[in-house]
Each structure stands twice: as C-alpha cells, then as structure tokens.
Write an enzyme that holds these catalytic residues in place. Structure first.
Site, PDB file in Angstrom:
ATOM      1  N   THR A  82       0.874  -1.177   0.000  1.00 57.51           N
ATOM      2  CA  THR A  82       0.000   0.000   0.000  1.00 57.51           C
ATOM      3  C   THR A  82       0.908   1.223   0.000  1.00 57.51           C
ATOM      4  O   THR A  82       2.122   1.091   0.191  1.00 57.51           O
ATOM      5  CB  THR A  82      -0.891   0.046   1.266  1.00 57.51           C
ATOM      6  OG1 THR A  82      -0.068   0.250   2.424  1.00 57.51           O
ATOM      7  CG2 THR A  82      -1.696  -1.237   1.439  1.00 57.51           C
TER       8      THR A  82
ATOM      9  N   ILE B 237       7.487  -2.440   7.114  1.00 55.08           N
ATOM     10  CA  ILE B 237       7.519  -0.970   7.149  1.00 55.08           C
ATOM     11  C   ILE B 237       8.101  -0.436   5.841  1.00 55.08           C
ATOM     12  O   ILE B 237       9.193  -0.824   5.428  1.00 55.08           O
ATOM     13  CB  ILE B 237       8.372  -0.458   8.336  1.00 55.08           C
ATOM     14  CG1 ILE B 237       7.933  -1.097   9.666  1.00 55.08           C
ATOM     15  CG2 ILE B 237       8.330   1.070   8.404  1.00 55.08           C
ATOM     16  CD1 ILE B 237       6.529  -0.800  10.104  1.00 55.08           C
ATOM     17  N   LYS B 238       7.336   0.459   5.231  1.00 55.51           N
ATOM     18  CA  LYS B 238       7.784   1.035   3.962  1.00 55.51           C
ATOM     19  C   LYS B 238       8.362   2.423   4.231  1.00 55.51           C
ATOM     20  O   LYS B 238       7.706   3.253   4.883  1.00 55.51           O
ATOM     21  CB  LYS B 238       6.571   1.130   3.033  1.00 55.51           C
ATOM     22  CG  LYS B 238       6.872   1.060   1.561  1.00 55.51           C
ATOM     23  CD  LYS B 238       5.545   0.986   0.811  1.00 55.51           C
ATOM     24  CE  LYS B 238       5.721   0.869  -0.652  1.00 55.51           C
ATOM     25  NZ  LYS B 238       4.448   1.031  -1.353  1.00 55.51           N
ATOM     26  N   VAL B 239       9.581   2.652   3.750  1.00 52.97           N
ATOM     27  CA  VAL B 239      10.229   3.966   3.950  1.00 52.97           C
ATOM     28  C   VAL B 239      10.703   4.496   2.602  1.00 52.97           C
ATOM     29  O   VAL B 239      11.051   3.707   1.713  1.00 52.97           O
ATOM     30  CB  VAL B 239      11.438   3.869   4.929  1.00 52.97           C
ATOM     31  CG1 VAL B 239      11.022   3.394   6.308  1.00 52.97           C
ATOM     32  CG2 VAL B 239      12.551   2.982   4.371  1.00 52.97           C
TER      33      VAL B 239
END
Ligand code: E4P
Length: 219
Positions: free
Chosen positions: A27, A82-84
């Site tokens: 997402t 976790i998207k960074v």
C-alpha cells in the site's frame, strides 16, 4: 517470483487471496487515500487477510518521527513490513529497523545506485518504480536488470520488488530478468490469466462436449 497486489481495497485483496496465488500486499499513502478508509483499521484488515508481508508506509520525512511511526505500524500485526522512502532519513530508519529483525520495504527507487544503497542499509525489499520510469522517457526494465546484476555481484539478500507495474509485459520482463517480487494492481493480475486462444479453446470444448450428451459424475 512472488505476486503482491498493490491496493488497499479489501474486496480486491479478498478476490486475489482466493486465487491462492497471492504472496503479499503493498500500500502507499495514495492508495490509502483512494480507499477512503482509516489507515490503521484498513491495514489491520489487510494483514488478517494475507499471511505474507503487507507494506505500510511511514509519512514522516525525518528519521526520529519515522521510527516512532514505524513503532506504531509494526504493532498492527506480525506481517507488517515498514515502507520507507529512499532518502538518507529513510535509509537510516531502514538500517535501524532491519537490525532489530523488522521487515522493511524501501520505496521510490529510481536508480541502480539508490538500490545499492538500500541493499547496504539491509532492506528486505527495494521497490523500483518501472511505470513511472517509463513515463519519464526511460526504460524501467533496464533499471530492474541493472539492480539484479549488482545484487548478484555482491550476493545481496535484498529482494527486488518491481513496483509501478502497468501491464503484463512488465510482469513477463520482471520474471525473465529474475526479479523476486512483482506488485501489481488487481487489473494487471487478472490480465495475466487472459488469452484469446484459451477462451476460444474453452468455447470449442464446451460445444463439442454438449454434442456427446454426457456428464462427468460429480458425487
Ligand atoms: C509500490 O509499492 C507502489 O505502491 C506502486 O507500485 C506505485 O505505482 P504507481 O506508479 O502506479 O502509483
């Protein structure tokens, strides 16, 4: 190659999960906005629907706040990734989180050098955006091939997650290059099943079978 679906639409995710071919979900803030749902609530629902990694993106731009947001996000479920963003602060956050065993997806990658940095920061996944690359007059698939080459040179364990996929040709080329994951909008996944000769073939077999007047016993 793993198949992820790139959406925050619960109905679409359920439909894809039912095929048994879905390995994860990605997402981003735009997809959350499109869903019209509460971020925490919809992310929890998605995590309950699939066993594989579900990428949920931090929105802060500085390392300290990214760490705090990541702490909140990783409590949602064990399969949260976790998207960074691919920035200095994003990679600092990536390094710290992956050292503790948290899965991290480094997003918005547009060059092979950026992908090299993500691997050095210990990223679980790097997300090069092929469609947006193409939109800017470049060849997104060349980027994937370059990253594959570099990662193989040094045996980096970071998985290449091809993002911003717009069509089945992107998927085919990703598989030929040896990308690890393709994240696709639901329409692209559905498009992979389609072939006009499959439809025509079924039509012919059904018509000929009807002529036999037979049925296959089902119980
Ligand atoms: C990937 O993780 C991103 O969410 C996505 O693939 C971006 O695709 P777009 O360029 O179609 O917005």
């Amino acid at each position: 190659m793993k198949f992820f679906v790139d959406t925050a639409d619960i109905a679409d995710i359920k439909e894809m999960a039912d095929t048994g071919l879905l390995d994860g979900v990605t997402t981003n803030p735009s997809l959350i906005a499109k869903s019209g749902r509460d971020f925490m609530e919809v992310t929890k629902e998605i995590c309950d629907l699939v066993d594989g990694p579900v990428s949920a993106e931090v929105v802060a731009l500085d390392h300290d706040t990214m760490m705090k947001e990541a702490e909140t996000l990783r409590k949602i479920a064990d399969n949260v990734c976790i998207k960074v963003p691919l920035t200095i602060d994003g990679l600092k956050t990536c390094k710290k989180l992956t050292s503790d065993g948290t899965k991290v997806n480094v997003t918005l990658c547009f060059s092979a050098n950026q992908a090299l940095l993500a691997a050095k920061a210990g990223a679980t996944f790097v997300s090069p955006f092929v469609g947006r690359h193409d939109d800017n007059g470049l060849d997104g698939m060349e980027l994937i091939a370059a990253i594959r080459h570099i990662y193989d040179n040094y045996d980096f364990g970071t998985e290449i997650l091809v993002a911003s996929i717009r069509n089945p040709v992107h998927v085919l080329k990703s598989a030929l290059i040896g990308a690890d994951v393709a994240t696709m909008p639901p329409a692209v996944i559905k498009g992979l099943f389609k072939h006009i000769l499959t439809d025509k073939g079924i039509e012919g077999f059904v018509a000929d079978w009807e002529k036999t007047g037979q049925t296959i016993p089902t119980s």
